[in-house]
Enzyme design. Structure first.
Site, short mmCIF file in Angstrom:
data_model
loop_
_atom_site.label_atom_id
_atom_site.label_comp_id
_atom_site.label_asym_id
_atom_site.label_seq_id
_atom_site.Cartn_x
_atom_site.Cartn_y
_atom_site.Cartn_z
N HIS A 1 -1.80 -3.31 2.67
CA HIS A 1 -0.82 -3.36 3.78
C HIS A 1 0.48 -2.68 3.39
O HIS A 1 1.46 -3.34 3.13
CB HIS A 1 -0.54 -4.81 4.15
CG HIS A 1 0.09 -4.99 5.50
ND1 HIS A 1 1.44 -5.04 5.72
CD2 HIS A 1 -0.47 -5.13 6.72
CE1 HIS A 1 1.69 -5.24 7.01
NE2 HIS A 1 0.55 -5.30 7.62
N PHE A 2 0.63 -1.55 3.35
CA PHE A 2 -0.25 -0.40 3.50
C PHE A 2 -0.10 0.39 2.21
O PHE A 2 1.05 0.60 1.79
CB PHE A 2 0.15 0.43 4.71
CG PHE A 2 0.14 -0.36 5.99
CD1 PHE A 2 -1.06 -0.61 6.66
CD2 PHE A 2 1.31 -0.87 6.54
CE1 PHE A 2 -1.07 -1.32 7.85
CE2 PHE A 2 1.29 -1.59 7.72
CZ PHE A 2 0.11 -1.81 8.39
#
EC number: 4.2.1.59
Length: 161
Positions: free
Chosen positions: A64-65
């Site tokens: 993420h991410f």
């Protein structure tokens, strides 16, 4: 003693700081779900501030991410809830420590600015209400004086675990 002194309410107990070891005595969360590093400025039964130092080593950043790591909003709200749980346990005393605290509602959640590795989050929580084992709070996550997230939420303390 004069009459006005009899009617005064006692001052609220204020604690300056709880470190990570004390937090781990109070709430059952552990790595990787323990999301606060210390708690400061506790006013028993009313408010406190949790501190979270965000690092790239957080397990959620791997997905993420990867190219642009952002702390998930649900983790920010969870950090608010953990800060509130410490306030509740501190307010109820040692007999309540280690109890589970379950979310009941999350309302008015707003995410205003991404929180990224290197940020130091100040999580300010304020009790709005409590009845028996149900507590309602307003939480805010601040980084460098900027409001990044906020929510109103309720939680229930499980008294039979």
């Amino acid at each position: 003693m004069d009459a006005t002194a009899e009617n005064k309410t006692p001052p609220q107990q204020t604690v300056t700081e709880l470190d990570i070891l004390r937090i781990m005595q109070m709430i059952p969360h552990r790595y990787p779900m323990l999301l606060i590093d210390k708690v400061v400025d506790i006013v028993t039964g009313e408010s406190c501030t949790g501190i979270k130092n965000v690092t790239i080593n957080e397990p959620f950043f791997t997905g993420h991410f990867p190219a642009r790591p952002v702390m998930p909003g649900v983790m920010i709200v969870e950090a608010m809830a953990q800060t509130s749980a410490v306030l509740v346990m501190h307010s109820l005393g040692e007999s309540a420590e280690g109890r589970l605290v379950y979310f009941m509602t999350i309302d008015e959640a707003r995410f205003r600015r991404p929180i990224v590795p290197g940020d130091r989050i100040e999580i300010k929580v304020q009790k709005q209400q409590n009845r028996r084992n149900v507590w309602r709070f307003r939480g805010e996550a601040w980084v460098d004086g900027t409001l990044c997230a906020e929510a109103v939420y309720a939680a229930m303390i499980v008294m039979d675990n």
